[in-house]
Design a protein around this motif. Structure first.
Motif, PDB file in Angstrom:
ATOM      1  N   ARG A  94       0.838  -1.200   0.000  1.00  0.00           N
ATOM      2  CA  ARG A  94       0.000   0.000   0.000  1.00  0.00           C
ATOM      3  C   ARG A  94       0.875   1.253   0.000  1.00  0.00           C
ATOM      4  O   ARG A  94       0.583   2.232  -0.701  1.00  0.00           O
ATOM      5  CB  ARG A  94      -0.910  -0.019   1.229  1.00  0.00           C
ATOM      6  CG  ARG A  94      -1.994   1.062   1.207  1.00  0.00           C
ATOM      7  CD  ARG A  94      -2.904   0.956   2.433  1.00  0.00           C
ATOM      8  NE  ARG A  94      -3.511  -0.362   2.497  1.00  0.00           N
ATOM      9  CZ  ARG A  94      -3.299  -1.249   3.489  1.00  0.00           C
ATOM     10  NH1 ARG A  94      -2.463  -0.940   4.465  1.00  0.00           N
ATOM     11  NH2 ARG A  94      -3.904  -2.412   3.490  1.00  0.00           N
ATOM     12  N   TYR A  95       1.957   1.228   0.763  1.00  0.00           N
ATOM     13  CA  TYR A  95       2.875   2.368   0.809  1.00  0.00           C
ATOM     14  C   TYR A  95       3.478   2.626  -0.572  1.00  0.00           C
ATOM     15  O   TYR A  95       3.595   3.777  -1.005  1.00  0.00           O
ATOM     16  CB  TYR A  95       3.990   2.101   1.829  1.00  0.00           C
ATOM     17  CG  TYR A  95       4.966   3.233   1.949  1.00  0.00           C
ATOM     18  CD1 TYR A  95       4.757   4.260   2.868  1.00  0.00           C
ATOM     19  CD2 TYR A  95       6.102   3.303   1.138  1.00  0.00           C
ATOM     20  CE1 TYR A  95       5.640   5.328   2.967  1.00  0.00           C
ATOM     21  CE2 TYR A  95       6.996   4.364   1.235  1.00  0.00           C
ATOM     22  CZ  TYR A  95       6.762   5.368   2.147  1.00  0.00           C
ATOM     23  OH  TYR A  95       7.630   6.430   2.232  1.00  0.00           O
ATOM     24  N   ILE A  96       3.865   1.565  -1.270  1.00  0.00           N
ATOM     25  CA  ILE A  96       4.442   1.707  -2.605  1.00  0.00           C
ATOM     26  C   ILE A  96       3.455   2.403  -3.540  1.00  0.00           C
ATOM     27  O   ILE A  96       3.810   3.361  -4.256  1.00  0.00           O
ATOM     28  CB  ILE A  96       4.832   0.320  -3.168  1.00  0.00           C
ATOM     29  CG1 ILE A  96       6.020  -0.253  -2.376  1.00  0.00           C
ATOM     30  CG2 ILE A  96       5.187   0.415  -4.654  1.00  0.00           C
ATOM     31  CD1 ILE A  96       6.315  -1.708  -2.685  1.00  0.00           C
ATOM     32  N   ARG A  97       2.218   1.935  -3.532  1.00  0.00           N
ATOM     33  CA  ARG A  97       1.213   2.526  -4.431  1.00  0.00           C
ATOM     34  C   ARG A  97       0.870   3.959  -4.027  1.00  0.00           C
ATOM     35  O   ARG A  97       0.813   4.864  -4.871  1.00  0.00           O
ATOM     36  CB  ARG A  97      -0.047   1.657  -4.432  1.00  0.00           C
ATOM     37  CG  ARG A  97       0.114   0.308  -5.112  1.00  0.00           C
ATOM     38  CD  ARG A  97      -1.242  -0.346  -5.342  1.00  0.00           C
ATOM     39  NE  ARG A  97      -1.927  -0.587  -4.071  1.00  0.00           N
ATOM     40  CZ  ARG A  97      -1.882  -1.724  -3.391  1.00  0.00           C
ATOM     41  NH1 ARG A  97      -1.168  -2.735  -3.854  1.00  0.00           N
ATOM     42  NH2 ARG A  97      -2.536  -1.864  -2.257  1.00  0.00           N
ATOM     43  N   ASP A  98       0.623   4.168  -2.735  1.00  0.00           N
ATOM     44  CA  ASP A  98       0.170   5.484  -2.276  1.00  0.00           C
ATOM     45  C   ASP A  98       1.224   6.565  -2.450  1.00  0.00           C
ATOM     46  O   ASP A  98       0.888   7.756  -2.561  1.00  0.00           O
ATOM     47  CB  ASP A  98      -0.239   5.419  -0.793  1.00  0.00           C
ATOM     48  CG  ASP A  98      -1.487   4.587  -0.564  1.00  0.00           C
ATOM     49  OD1 ASP A  98      -2.153   4.231  -1.561  1.00  0.00           O
ATOM     50  OD2 ASP A  98      -1.778   4.277   0.607  1.00  0.00           O
ATOM     51  N   ASN A  99       2.498   6.184  -2.466  1.00  0.00           N
ATOM     52  CA  ASN A  99       3.571   7.171  -2.557  1.00  0.00           C
ATOM     53  C   ASN A  99       4.189   7.261  -3.949  1.00  0.00           C
ATOM     54  O   ASN A  99       5.243   7.878  -4.116  1.00  0.00           O
ATOM     55  CB  ASN A  99       4.639   6.861  -1.507  1.00  0.00           C
ATOM     56  CG  ASN A  99       4.175   7.163  -0.102  1.00  0.00           C
ATOM     57  OD1 ASN A  99       4.266   8.291   0.362  1.00  0.00           O
ATOM     58  ND2 ASN A  99       3.635   6.153   0.575  1.00  0.00           N
ATOM     59  N   GLY A 100       3.533   6.664  -4.923  1.00  0.00           N
ATOM     60  CA  GLY A 100       3.979   6.822  -6.304  1.00  0.00           C
ATOM     61  C   GLY A 100       5.342   6.254  -6.597  1.00  0.00           C
ATOM     62  O   GLY A 100       6.079   6.778  -7.447  1.00  0.00           O
ATOM     63  N   ILE A 101       5.706   5.180  -5.905  1.00  0.00           N
ATOM     64  CA  ILE A 101       7.008   4.564  -6.126  1.00  0.00           C
ATOM     65  C   ILE A 101       6.955   3.713  -7.386  1.00  0.00           C
ATOM     66  O   ILE A 101       6.057   2.881  -7.558  1.00  0.00           O
ATOM     67  CB  ILE A 101       7.415   3.720  -4.895  1.00  0.00           C
ATOM     68  CG1 ILE A 101       7.689   4.657  -3.707  1.00  0.00           C
ATOM     69  CG2 ILE A 101       8.639   2.864  -5.197  1.00  0.00           C
ATOM     70  CD1 ILE A 101       7.836   3.952  -2.382  1.00  0.00           C
ATOM     71  N   ASP A 102       7.909   3.906  -8.279  1.00  0.00           N
ATOM     72  CA  ASP A 102       7.952   3.189  -9.549  1.00  0.00           C
ATOM     73  C   ASP A 102       8.788   1.913  -9.472  1.00  0.00           C
ATOM     74  O   ASP A 102       8.499   0.938 -10.171  1.00  0.00           O
ATOM     75  CB  ASP A 102       8.523   4.089 -10.642  1.00  0.00           C
ATOM     76  CG  ASP A 102       7.667   5.308 -10.894  1.00  0.00           C
ATOM     77  OD1 ASP A 102       6.500   5.124 -11.298  1.00  0.00           O
ATOM     78  OD2 ASP A 102       8.147   6.427 -10.678  1.00  0.00           O
ATOM     79  N   ILE A 103       9.853   1.928  -8.664  1.00  0.00           N
ATOM     80  CA  ILE A 103      10.790   0.798  -8.573  1.00  0.00           C
ATOM     81  C   ILE A 103      11.221   0.653  -7.124  1.00  0.00           C
ATOM     82  O   ILE A 103      11.437   1.653  -6.428  1.00  0.00           O
ATOM     83  CB  ILE A 103      12.038   1.027  -9.460  1.00  0.00           C
ATOM     84  CG1 ILE A 103      11.655   1.146 -10.934  1.00  0.00           C
ATOM     85  CG2 ILE A 103      13.054  -0.096  -9.275  1.00  0.00           C
ATOM     86  CD1 ILE A 103      12.803   1.616 -11.828  1.00  0.00           C
ATOM     87  N   VAL A 104      11.365  -0.588  -6.675  1.00  0.00           N
ATOM     88  CA  VAL A 104      11.939  -0.868  -5.358  1.00  0.00           C
ATOM     89  C   VAL A 104      13.303  -1.517  -5.575  1.00  0.00           C
ATOM     90  O   VAL A 104      13.437  -2.466  -6.348  1.00  0.00           O
ATOM     91  CB  VAL A 104      11.032  -1.806  -4.538  1.00  0.00           C
ATOM     92  CG1 VAL A 104      11.718  -2.183  -3.216  1.00  0.00           C
ATOM     93  CG2 VAL A 104       9.680  -1.158  -4.275  1.00  0.00           C
ATOM     94  N   HIS A 105      14.316  -0.993  -4.887  1.00  0.00           N
ATOM     95  CA  HIS A 105      15.686  -1.502  -5.026  1.00  0.00           C
ATOM     96  C   HIS A 105      16.217  -1.820  -3.630  1.00  0.00           C
ATOM     97  O   HIS A 105      16.489  -0.916  -2.829  1.00  0.00           O
ATOM     98  CB  HIS A 105      16.560  -0.441  -5.704  1.00  0.00           C
ATOM     99  CG  HIS A 105      17.948  -0.899  -6.034  1.00  0.00           C
ATOM    100  ND1 HIS A 105      18.759  -0.227  -6.929  1.00  0.00           N
ATOM    101  CD2 HIS A 105      18.689  -1.953  -5.599  1.00  0.00           C
ATOM    102  CE1 HIS A 105      19.934  -0.843  -7.018  1.00  0.00           C
ATOM    103  NE2 HIS A 105      19.914  -1.893  -6.202  1.00  0.00           N
ATOM    104  N   THR A 106      16.362  -3.110  -3.317  1.00  0.00           N
ATOM    105  CA  THR A 106      16.778  -3.540  -1.976  1.00  0.00           C
ATOM    106  C   THR A 106      18.227  -4.006  -1.972  1.00  0.00           C
ATOM    107  O   THR A 106      18.771  -4.424  -2.990  1.00  0.00           O
ATOM    108  CB  THR A 106      15.881  -4.665  -1.457  1.00  0.00           C
ATOM    109  OG1 THR A 106      15.858  -5.750  -2.407  1.00  0.00           O
ATOM    110  CG2 THR A 106      14.463  -4.175  -1.237  1.00  0.00           C
TER     111      THR A 106
END
Length: 379
Positions: A94-106
């Motif tokens: 939900r955080y990814i979608r709500d904050n407009g994140i395009d890519i996650v890099h871990t």
């Protein structure tokens, strides 16, 4: 060059933040040099040592320390498991979608396992940055969009864990001009003065977070061998954070071996520490790609490493350093004595290593390659 887009590409870099280590330093080299086409969001899950480090350097971040799953003993649970799915993975998605994140890099295992499932649920690409060897386990390994490996050793070692996935080797970024041309004589003189030692004393160093996997006790065993087999005055120093509370045990072991070990803690930036050494000794086994080894090579300090993991990608034996069998204190100690008694040979090895690493580690090229990858992933 990266392809232009109509808006900035927003990339999340979630980290635990409980340690200061090479994974995070390499990540920051990337995030701090991305072009304006990209928006970076560093996310901290723990209010620990990384927070003041970022604040001191005025690097913005977001705290998500309350978004976690804790056991009864207070320790945190990570990963996409049934007991963490609703309390951790769904809120992260939900955080990814709500904050407009395009890519996650871990960058590390705990973040890989929690955020890869969240990114999948959110419909966003996930870049899994594998920095160590050894096969990762779990169904989460089937979820990342692409796996970045820090060395060819890591690439080959973990490939079986990611069936059908795209694995790419990208050596960690460094800016060689921040390391070369160090005044090694002055650095060495200052450290000897700090330690109260004579000017003819040679300094042999171990530089790493103090953890059993790094084999600091093997360093002490090699120091014991050196003291028994040379009349040259030698000081043994250890730079590194007490990551696991292991330092006390290491210092006690040194006392038992009658080795005077100077523990100097974690110091940043590392250049002057590494420049002060006559020889840098690396004892670890199956190292993914040792950051301190590369930094030492760029500075031009001679290195002796174990023939294990990616070390052979950094040093070639008797060409750009020395490689000795792993877990062999006598071989390690003998190689140190050899380097100290043949300083011209050791200097030539260091020069060869510096040239190779300067050609390999180009920060601008590294950043550009990641910008291209990010742009490709959001098409």
């Amino acid at each position: 060059m990266s392809a232009p887009t109509s808006r900035k590409i927003k990339i999340a870099y979630p980290i635990l933040g409980d340690t200061l280590g090479g994974a995070y330093f390499s990540m920051l080299e990337l995030t701090e040099n991305l072009s304006d086409q990209f928006e970076r969001e560093i996310i901290l899950h723990e209010d620990s040592v990384m927070r003041p480090y970022l604040e001191e350097r005025k690097i913005p971040y977001v705290m998500l320390d309350k978004l976690t799953n804790k056991r009864r003993d207070g320790r945190r649970r990570w990963g996409a498991k049934p007991r963490t799915f609703f309390s951790l993975v769904l809120p992260l998605a939900r955080y990814i979608r709500d904050n407009g994140i395009d890519i996650v890099h871990t960058q590390t295992n705990a973040m890989h396992r929690s955020w890869t499932a969240a990114a999948k649920l959110a419909g966003r690409p996930h870049v899994w940055h594998q920095r160590t060897g050894g096969l990762p386990k779990g169904w989460e390994c089937r979820l990342p969009t692409v796996v970045i490996c820090v060395s060819d050793f890591v690439n080959e070692d973990v490939r079986a864990a990611f069936p059908g996935k795209r694995l790419i080797t990208k050596y960690n970024p460094f800016a060689p001009d921040q390391y070369i041309n160090q005044n090694r004589d002055a650095a060495r003189r200052d450290l000897l003065e700090e330690l109260g030692l004579n000017s003819d004393t040679k300094i042999v160093g171990f530089v790493s977070n103090v953890h059993p996997r790094k084999r600091p006790k093997l360093f002490i065993d090699s120091a014991h061998y050196i003291l028994q087999h040379t009349d040259t005055p030698v000081a043994f120093v250890l730079f590194g954070g007490d990551r696991s509370g292991y330092v006390r045990e290491v210092l006690q072991y040194a006392e038992e071996k009658q080795v005077r070990l100077h523990y100097l803690g974690f110091r940043s930036p590392p250049q002057k520490n590494l420049a002060a050494l006559d020889v840098h000794v690396g004892c670890s086994v199956d190292e993914g790609y040792g950051r301190s080894f590369v930094e030492t090579g760029l500075i031009g300090t001679p290195m002796i490493l174990t023939q294990s993991g990616s070390n052979g990608e950094i040093v070639q034996d008797r060409i750009s350093g020395r490689l000795v069998p792993p877990d062999d204190a006598e071989a390690l100690g003998a190689a140190v004595i050899d380097a100290l008694s043949s300083p011209e040979d050791a200097a030539q090895w260091a020069s060869n290593c510096q040239k190779t690493l300067c050609e390999r580690h180009h920060l601008g090229r590294y950043v550009s390659e990641f910008e291209d990858l990010y742009s490709e992933l959001v098409k």
